[in-house]
Design an enzyme around this catalytic site. Structure first.
Site, PDB file in Angstrom:
ATOM      1  N   TYR A  53       1.805  -0.789   0.740  1.00  0.00           N
ATOM      2  CA  TYR A  53       2.502  -1.014   2.007  1.00  0.00           C
ATOM      3  C   TYR A  53       3.973  -1.328   1.746  1.00  0.00           C
ATOM      4  CZ  TYR A  53      -1.609  -0.553   4.855  1.00  0.00           C
ATOM      5  OH  TYR A  53      -2.698  -0.027   5.488  1.00  0.00           O
ATOM      6  N   TYR A  57       2.891  -5.775   7.306  1.00  0.00           N
ATOM      7  CA  TYR A  57       2.279  -4.957   8.354  1.00  0.00           C
ATOM      8  C   TYR A  57       1.355  -5.830   9.193  1.00  0.00           C
ATOM      9  CZ  TYR A  57      -0.291  -0.921  10.293  1.00  0.00           C
ATOM     10  OH  TYR A  57      -0.847   0.013  11.113  1.00  0.00           O
TER      11      TYR A  57
END
Length: 180
Positions: A53, A57
Site C-alpha cells: 500500500y 488506507y
C-alpha cells in the site's frame, strides 16, 4: 464499544477536514477490512502481488460507497499509522475504480496534522510520480489473483468533495444507526 463506522461523528462541513479510520498502514501487504457487524478488523488476505500500500488506507465513517462499503480514502503522510487510528484528512482529489467487487471511488487526501503534506490543496500539486504510483497500485494489486482492476483518470478536489457528500447522504438514507 465504539463502532468505527457508525459512532465516529463527521464535522458539519467536510471541506477543511474529515476523520479517516485507517485500516491498512502505508507499506503493508496485508489487506484488512472492517467487519461491519463487530467493528473489528479482519484480515481479508495478504496481497498476492509484490506490491504494498503506497499510503495509509482507510475509510470515512458514516459513508456508503458504490461497492456497498464505506468510502475509501488514501491518506498521504510521511509515516504509516496503526490500524484503527483516526486521522484528520483533507481531500485533494480522487479516482474511480472498477474491480471484481463492483465500482467505487478512491479519495486522495492529506493528513492535516502532518506538516510534510498538509500544505497540498489539490492533487495537481503533488509530484507527478506520486499520483502515478497511487493509481498504478490499484491496477497491479490483484493481477496475480487474475481479478479485474480498472482505474479511471484522477479527478479534482471539487469532485472528491461531491463524492464524499454523496456517500454521506447514501449512508444516512440506508442506515438505522444514523436514525437513532
Amino acid at each position: 464499544m465504539t463502532h468505527p463506522l457508525h459512532d465516529i461523528l463527521l464535522p458539519d462541513s467536510r471541506h477543511d477536514f474529515f476523520p479517516v479510520v485507517i485500516e491498512i498502514p502505508k507499506g503493508s501487504k496485508c489487506k484488512y477490512e472492517l467487519d461491519k457487524k463487530t467493528g473489528l478488523l479482519m484480515l481479508d488476505r495478504v496481497l498476492y502481488s509484490s506490491v504494498h500500500y503506497p499510503a495509509n488506507y482507510g475509510f470515512i465513517p458514516q459513508t456508503h460507497a458504490g461497492d456497498g462499503d464505506p468510502l475509501d480514502v488514501l491518506v498521504l503522510m510521511q509515516e504509516p499509522v496503526v490500524p484503527l487510528t483516526i486521522v484528520r484528512a483533507r481531500a485533494i482529489g480522487g479516482f474511480f475504480m472498477r474491480d471484481d467487487k463492483g465500482v467505487d471511488d478512491k479519495i486522495i487526501a492529506v493528513a492535516v496534522d502532518d506538516p510534510s503534506v498538509a500544505h497540498y490543496l489539490t492533487h495537481e500539486e503533488l509530484p507527478p510520480h506520486v499520483t502515478k504510483e497511487l493509481m498504478r497500485f490499484f491496477i497491479d494489486y490483484k493481477t496475480l489473483e487474475n481479478k479485474l482492476a480498472e482505474v479511471d483518470t484522477m479527478y479534482d478536489r471539487n469532485r472528491a468533495l461531491e463524492v464524499i457528500e454523496e456517500s454521506v447522504a447514501s449512508y444516512r438514507s440506508i442506515s438505522a444507526w444514523s436514525k437513532g
